[in-house]
Design an enzyme around this catalytic site. Structure first.
Site, PDB file in Angstrom:
ATOM      1  N   CYS A 129       0.851  -1.208   0.000  1.00  0.00           N
ATOM      2  CA  CYS A 129       0.000   0.000   0.000  1.00  0.00           C
ATOM      3  C   CYS A 129       0.889   1.261   0.000  1.00  0.00           C
ATOM      4  CB  CYS A 129      -0.959  -0.027   1.181  1.00  0.00           C
ATOM      5  SG  CYS A 129      -1.935  -1.541   1.295  1.00  0.00           S
ATOM      6  N   ASP A 187      -8.065  -3.302  -7.834  1.00  0.00           N
ATOM      7  CA  ASP A 187      -7.692  -2.333  -6.802  1.00  0.00           C
ATOM      8  C   ASP A 187      -8.304  -0.973  -7.138  1.00  0.00           C
ATOM      9  OD1 ASP A 187      -6.467  -0.552  -5.062  1.00  0.00           O
ATOM     10  OD2 ASP A 187      -4.471  -1.389  -5.307  1.00  0.00           O
ATOM     11  N   HIS A 218      -7.139  -4.708  -3.713  1.00  0.00           N
ATOM     12  CA  HIS A 218      -6.135  -4.007  -2.915  1.00  0.00           C
ATOM     13  C   HIS A 218      -5.935  -4.771  -1.606  1.00  0.00           C
ATOM     14  CE1 HIS A 218      -3.761  -0.546  -1.669  1.00  0.00           C
ATOM     15  NE2 HIS A 218      -4.381  -0.587  -0.492  1.00  0.00           N
TER      16      HIS A 218
END
Length: 247
Positions: A129, A187, A218
């Site tokens: 991330c 994502d 994600h």
């Protein structure tokens, strides 16, 4: 391989930074040397899934450092929950800390590794991330020999706070080590157009890189929650370990 855990507080240009350290059991007295990995967390800092990822890497024979990425903005040991309040606070911290502060954080980590006689000069970076972005940012330092970026957020958008320096992607040509970029096609944080922008920048910079896009959400590496994909996570751990053994 069994591992051991410890904590260290490092001095940075913007204050003390708590760092979690994972390494093979008895590494300091084993008479061996080990490569190192700088492992960057999500906006929630070192949660249980991040700690388990660090253990996974260390158990393959690496010294792994997990810094508190927002150390200037929270008391030491702060861990944000995987809920709306935690997400809001983490995003607030992300939009508050200038990119240049991560550069000085990275240098403090590298300087610390040099004080450990059992750590080799070969150092890699990995993150998920925002941590994927920060691993990419760390790779701008020539001391980083290999980098594994998982669904790096805000890399394509050039929107993180930046002082007088450049946005991270604009400095891609500074990367000297091998680079692996990993994305989930589902994502919502990084669109297909965003991924294409990053890919084109890496091509223009003539980097040595690999590119992987999966049918995944994600945070598919996070072993909590419905987005977790265990098969893909295992595959990516294996790819990451192989990359870092090539350093």
């Amino acid at each position: 391989m069994q591992i051991e855990q410890s904590k260290v507080s490092l001095t940075t240009a913007t204050g003390p930074m708590l760092v979690y350290q994972y390494q093979p059991l008895g590494a300091a007295t084993a008479g061996k040397t080990y490569p190192a990995i700088l492992f960057y967390s999500e906006i929630f800092q070192q949660t249980a899934p991040i700690a388990r990822s660090a253990v996974m890497l260390a158990s393959h024979g690496f010294v792994v450092l997990v810094p508190e990425i927002f150390h200037e903005l929270n008391p030491p040991g702060t861990v944000l929950a995987y809920d709306d309040a935690g997400k809001d606070k983490g995003n607030q911290d992300k939009w508050t800390k200038p990119l240049e502060r991560y550069d000085s954080d990275n240098q403090a980590l590298l300087d610390y590794l040099k004080t450990l006689p059992y750590v080799r000069p070969e150092v890699g970076a990995m993150g998920v991330c925002i941590g994927g972005h920060l691993a990419f940012r760390a790779a701008l330092n020539p001391a980083i020999k290999a980098t594994y970026c998982l669904y790096a957020t805000d890399l394509h958008s050039d929107t993180l706070p930046c002082g007088k320096g450049q946005q991270t992607l604009d400095r891609a040509a500074d990367i000297q080590g091998e680079l692996v970029m990993v994305w989930g096609k589902q994502d919502p944080h990084v669109s297909a157009e965003g991924r294409q922008k990053v890919y084109q920048k890496l091509i223009e910079a003539n980097l040595r890189f690999s590119w992987h896009e999966y049918n995944a959400q994600h945070a598919f590496m996070r072993d909590e929650g419905e987005r977790y994909d265990a098969a893909l996570a295992l595959q990516n751990y294996q790819q990451a370990v192989a990359l870092f053994f090539r350093m």
